[in-house]
Design a protein around this motif. Sequence first.
Motif, PDB file in Angstrom:
ATOM      1  N   SER A   1      -3.762   7.192   0.947  1.00 30.23           N
ATOM      2  CA  SER A   1      -3.493   5.541   1.026  1.00 30.23           C
ATOM      3  C   SER A   1      -4.085   4.860  -0.144  1.00 30.23           C
ATOM      4  N   HIS A   2      -2.996   4.080  -1.087  1.00 32.84           N
ATOM      5  CA  HIS A   2      -3.639   3.359  -2.018  1.00 32.84           C
ATOM      6  C   HIS A   2      -3.008   1.875  -2.145  1.00 32.84           C
ATOM      7  N   GLN A   3      -3.932   1.131  -2.134  1.00 30.24           N
ATOM      8  CA  GLN A   3      -3.245  -0.340  -2.046  1.00 30.24           C
ATOM      9  C   GLN A   3      -3.072  -0.855  -3.511  1.00 30.24           C
ATOM     10  N   ALA A   4      -1.840  -0.949  -4.013  1.00 24.73           N
ATOM     11  CA  ALA A   4      -1.435  -1.443  -5.157  1.00 24.73           C
ATOM     12  C   ALA A   4      -1.284  -2.833  -5.469  1.00 24.73           C
ATOM     13  N   LEU A   5      -1.025  -3.803  -4.569  1.00 27.27           N
ATOM     14  CA  LEU A   5      -0.713  -5.272  -4.666  1.00 27.27           C
ATOM     15  C   LEU A   5      -1.530  -5.754  -3.626  1.00 27.27           C
TER      16      LEU A   5
ATOM     17  N   THR B   1       0.960  -1.146   0.199  1.00 32.54           N
ATOM     18  CA  THR B   1       0.085   0.023  -0.082  1.00 32.54           C
ATOM     19  C   THR B   1       0.870   1.241  -0.008  1.00 32.54           C
ATOM     20  N   TYR B   2       0.585   2.129  -1.028  1.00 31.63           N
ATOM     21  CA  TYR B   2       1.324   3.393  -0.850  1.00 31.63           C
ATOM     22  C   TYR B   2       0.715   4.195   0.130  1.00 31.63           C
ATOM     23  N   GLN B   3       1.568   5.047   0.844  1.00 30.58           N
ATOM     24  CA  GLN B   3       1.353   6.209   1.703  1.00 30.58           C
ATOM     25  C   GLN B   3       0.214   5.347   2.662  1.00 30.58           C
ATOM     26  N   PRO B   4       0.359   4.323   3.471  1.00 33.15           N
ATOM     27  CA  PRO B   4      -0.666   3.608   4.206  1.00 33.15           C
ATOM     28  C   PRO B   4      -0.916   4.622   5.287  1.00 33.15           C
TER      29      PRO B   4
ATOM     30  N   SER C   1       6.574  -5.452 -20.056  1.00 36.90           N
ATOM     31  CA  SER C   1       6.268  -4.903 -21.344  1.00 36.90           C
ATOM     32  C   SER C   1       4.741  -4.693 -21.596  1.00 36.90           C
ATOM     33  N   HIS C   2       4.652  -3.789 -22.552  1.00 35.11           N
ATOM     34  CA  HIS C   2       3.180  -3.702 -23.101  1.00 35.11           C
ATOM     35  C   HIS C   2       3.320  -4.321 -24.571  1.00 35.11           C
ATOM     36  N   ASP C   3       4.206  -4.747 -25.068  1.00 33.25           N
ATOM     37  CA  ASP C   3       4.325  -5.288 -26.459  1.00 33.25           C
ATOM     38  C   ASP C   3       3.986  -6.839 -26.367  1.00 33.25           C
TER      39      ASP C   3
ATOM     40  N   GLY D   1       0.249  -6.456 -18.088  1.00 39.39           N
ATOM     41  CA  GLY D   1      -0.993  -5.863 -17.373  1.00 39.39           C
ATOM     42  C   GLY D   1      -1.201  -4.435 -17.804  1.00 39.39           C
ATOM     43  N   HIS D   2      -2.371  -4.028 -17.611  1.00 37.43           N
ATOM     44  CA  HIS D   2      -2.908  -2.729 -18.212  1.00 37.43           C
ATOM     45  C   HIS D   2      -2.137  -1.624 -17.245  1.00 37.43           C
ATOM     46  N   GLY D   3      -2.141  -0.487 -17.571  1.00 38.92           N
ATOM     47  CA  GLY D   3      -1.540   0.627 -16.831  1.00 38.92           C
ATOM     48  C   GLY D   3      -2.178   0.863 -15.477  1.00 38.92           C
ATOM     49  N   GLY D   4      -1.399   0.749 -14.594  1.00 42.20           N
ATOM     50  CA  GLY D   4      -1.797   0.930 -13.053  1.00 42.20           C
ATOM     51  C   GLY D   4      -2.018  -0.114 -12.252  1.00 42.20           C
ATOM     52  N   SER D   5      -1.952  -1.490 -13.011  1.00 42.75           N
ATOM     53  CA  SER D   5      -2.117  -2.855 -12.678  1.00 42.75           C
ATOM     54  C   SER D   5      -1.298  -3.187 -11.451  1.00 42.75           C
ATOM     55  N   GLY D   6      -0.126  -2.496 -11.325  1.00 42.42           N
ATOM     56  CA  GLY D   6       1.082  -2.819 -10.365  1.00 42.42           C
ATOM     57  C   GLY D   6       2.154  -3.353 -10.717  1.00 42.42           C
ATOM     58  N   LYS D   7       2.355  -3.486 -11.908  1.00 45.76           N
ATOM     59  CA  LYS D   7       3.905  -4.112 -12.555  1.00 45.76           C
ATOM     60  C   LYS D   7       5.147  -3.405 -11.745  1.00 45.76           C
ATOM     61  N   SER D   8       4.982  -2.027 -11.959  1.00 50.59           N
ATOM     62  CA  SER D   8       6.117  -1.550 -11.437  1.00 50.59           C
ATOM     63  C   SER D   8       6.508  -1.511  -9.937  1.00 50.59           C
ATOM     64  N   THR D   9       5.464  -1.578  -9.060  1.00 54.34           N
ATOM     65  CA  THR D   9       5.262  -1.831  -7.675  1.00 54.34           C
ATOM     66  C   THR D   9       5.688  -3.346  -7.652  1.00 54.34           C
ATOM     67  N   LEU D  10       5.516  -4.087  -8.338  1.00 59.20           N
ATOM     68  CA  LEU D  10       5.749  -5.593  -8.298  1.00 59.20           C
ATOM     69  C   LEU D  10       7.177  -5.551  -8.537  1.00 59.20           C
TER      70      LEU D  10
ATOM     71  N   PHE E   1      14.702   1.132 -13.662  1.00 60.24           N
ATOM     72  CA  PHE E   1      13.426   1.697 -13.518  1.00 60.24           C
ATOM     73  C   PHE E   1      12.791   1.960 -14.769  1.00 60.24           C
ATOM     74  N   GLN E   2      11.416   2.182 -14.491  1.00 58.82           N
ATOM     75  CA  GLN E   2      10.827   2.643 -15.642  1.00 58.82           C
ATOM     76  C   GLN E   2      10.973   3.874 -16.313  1.00 58.82           C
ATOM     77  N   TYR E   3      11.307   4.910 -15.301  1.00 56.87           N
ATOM     78  CA  TYR E   3      11.877   6.074 -15.861  1.00 56.87           C
ATOM     79  C   TYR E   3      13.075   6.246 -15.429  1.00 56.87           C
TER      80      TYR E   3
ATOM     81  N   ASP F   1      12.114  -2.561 -16.115  1.00 57.68           N
ATOM     82  CA  ASP F   1      10.764  -1.947 -16.212  1.00 57.68           C
ATOM     83  C   ASP F   1      10.421  -1.367 -17.585  1.00 57.68           C
ATOM     84  N   GLU F   2       9.898  -2.039 -18.526  1.00 57.47           N
ATOM     85  CA  GLU F   2       9.506  -1.435 -19.719  1.00 57.47           C
ATOM     86  C   GLU F   2      10.885  -0.759 -20.269  1.00 57.47           C
ATOM     87  N   PRO F   3      11.601  -1.771 -20.623  1.00 53.38           N
ATOM     88  CA  PRO F   3      12.882  -1.354 -21.418  1.00 53.38           C
ATOM     89  C   PRO F   3      12.887  -1.103 -22.802  1.00 53.38           C
TER      90      PRO F   3
HETATM   91  N1  LIG Z   1       3.936   6.826  -5.253  1.00 52.99           N
HETATM   92  C1  LIG Z   1       2.578   6.424  -5.167  1.00 52.99           C
HETATM   93  N2  LIG Z   1       1.653   6.815  -4.483  1.00 52.99           N
HETATM   94  C2  LIG Z   1       0.368   6.313  -4.464  1.00 52.99           C
HETATM   95  N3  LIG Z   1      -0.053   5.535  -5.299  1.00 52.99           N
HETATM   96  C3  LIG Z   1       0.810   5.153  -6.302  1.00 52.99           C
HETATM   97  C4  LIG Z   1       2.119   5.589  -6.493  1.00 52.99           C
HETATM   98  N4  LIG Z   1       2.958   4.783  -7.286  1.00 52.99           N
HETATM   99  C5  LIG Z   1       1.754   3.961  -7.971  1.00 52.99           C
HETATM  100  N5  LIG Z   1       0.804   4.077  -7.431  1.00 52.99           N
HETATM  101  C6  LIG Z   1      -0.597   3.547  -7.731  1.00 52.99           C
HETATM  102  O1  LIG Z   1      -0.550   2.148  -7.638  1.00 52.99           O
HETATM  103  C7  LIG Z   1      -0.915   1.499  -8.723  1.00 52.99           C
HETATM  104  C8  LIG Z   1      -0.083   0.383  -9.447  1.00 52.99           C
HETATM  105  O2  LIG Z   1       0.880   1.528  -9.791  1.00 52.99           O
HETATM  106  P1  LIG Z   1       2.182   0.967 -10.880  1.00 52.99           P
HETATM  107  O3  LIG Z   1       3.162   1.863 -11.126  1.00 52.99           O
HETATM  108  O4  LIG Z   1       2.835  -0.234 -10.022  1.00 52.99           O
HETATM  109  O5  LIG Z   1       1.500   0.519 -12.025  1.00 52.99           O
HETATM  110  P2  LIG Z   1       1.963  -0.143 -13.300  1.00 52.99           P
HETATM  111  O6  LIG Z   1       1.537  -1.331 -13.685  1.00 52.99           O
HETATM  112  O7  LIG Z   1       3.359  -0.168 -13.233  1.00 52.99           O
HETATM  113  O8  LIG Z   1       1.465   0.959 -14.453  1.00 52.99           O
HETATM  114  P3  LIG Z   1       2.095   1.598 -15.876  1.00 52.99           P
HETATM  115  O9  LIG Z   1       1.768   0.441 -16.947  1.00 52.99           O
HETATM  116  O10 LIG Z   1       1.303   2.818 -16.025  1.00 52.99           O
HETATM  117  O11 LIG Z   1       3.647   1.692 -15.654  1.00 52.99           O
HETATM  118  C9  LIG Z   1      -1.681   2.501  -9.512  1.00 52.99           C
HETATM  119  O12 LIG Z   1      -3.204   2.762  -9.215  1.00 52.99           O
HETATM  120  C10 LIG Z   1      -1.060   3.704  -9.371  1.00 52.99           C
HETATM  121  O13 LIG Z   1      -1.830   5.027  -9.281  1.00 52.99           O
END
Ligand SMILES: Nc1ncnc2c1ncn2[C@@H]1O[C@H](COP(=O)(O)OP(=O)(O)OP(=O)(O)O)[C@@H](O)[C@H]1O
Length: 282
Positions: free
Chosen positions: A20-24, A12-15, A197-199, A41-50, A85-87, A165-167
Amino acid sequence: MRQIEIKNCSYTYQPGTINSHQALYDINLAVDAGELIAIIGHGGSGKSTLALLLAGLFVPGSGTVTIGDGNIPPEQLFREVGLVFQYPEHQLFAQNVFEEVAFGARNAGVAEDYLPIKVRQSLETVGLDPDQYWYSSPFELSGGQKRRVCIASLLAIDPGIVILDEPTAGLDAVGKKWMKALISSLNQQGKTVIWISHDMSEVAELARRVIVLEQGRIILDGDTADIFSCEDQLAASGLEIPHAARLVRELKAKGVPIPGKAVTVAGAFNELIAYLGGDSAD
Ligand SMILES: Nc1ncnc2c1ncn2[C@@H]1O[C@H](COP(=O)(O)OP(=O)(O)OP(=O)(O)O)[C@@H](O)[C@H]1O
Ligand SMILES: [Mg+2]
């Protein structure tokens, strides 16, 4: 040999705050040495967090992440698992390319005399001319070059596990081809490679295992061909199957007597050539 084990993890981000946002949710995943895995996975599905959890850079809110034998001190994890990192600009910090690439290697114990050799080799591997870029600011390079510098930094440390992450995002066709060759070659050298990857065509071509995330949960995890046979589930997650897979399936649906199982261009070519009579792509 098991290299990474994630058990019942949530993140969870910023618990505890209003943001607060649960990402995984309840992630279970085991990665063995030498695997070549794509995370989709779709944008925002949690790939970078994983990816950050897999690299040991995020501590899960619940559950456990075990890297190696589980006895590696957190400050030494970077020697076992490297993440680009992705960026890339989020991880660049040094005033010149040499210092950027040398930093991790120095911390990993590479001797000061040997550092220039190691940096030179790593830059050559990622296709950046050391003489041209040695004193350049990493911040003044193009997006693709920044990513190459981050990969060089990782190669100079020589970790057994590489996470990218998305090389291939934002690269032109030549850059993508080069990056795909690098992913293959790192894996062939014995490294475990996990990339996001998205490809889907790139994933079908390279990955042996695919993990699909949806809204913070792993919904599919298996062999690449098996994952791309779950077309309806992927579509429900907003994901498409590779173009080559779509082509052979649509031809089969229209009555062309082919297996319709290929997921790569070479596989589709072989199915069609077998039907038409001719030499295979192999
Ligand atoms: N620093 C943060 N604070 C709060 N929420 C965050 C933060 N970083 C990511 N999130 C949220 O966590 C969820 C997962 O984010 P993540 O970046 O892991 O997704 P992703 O699958 O990598 O997306 P993308 O394909 O756009 O890179 C998203 O809903 C995102 O908005
Ligand atoms: Mg991401």
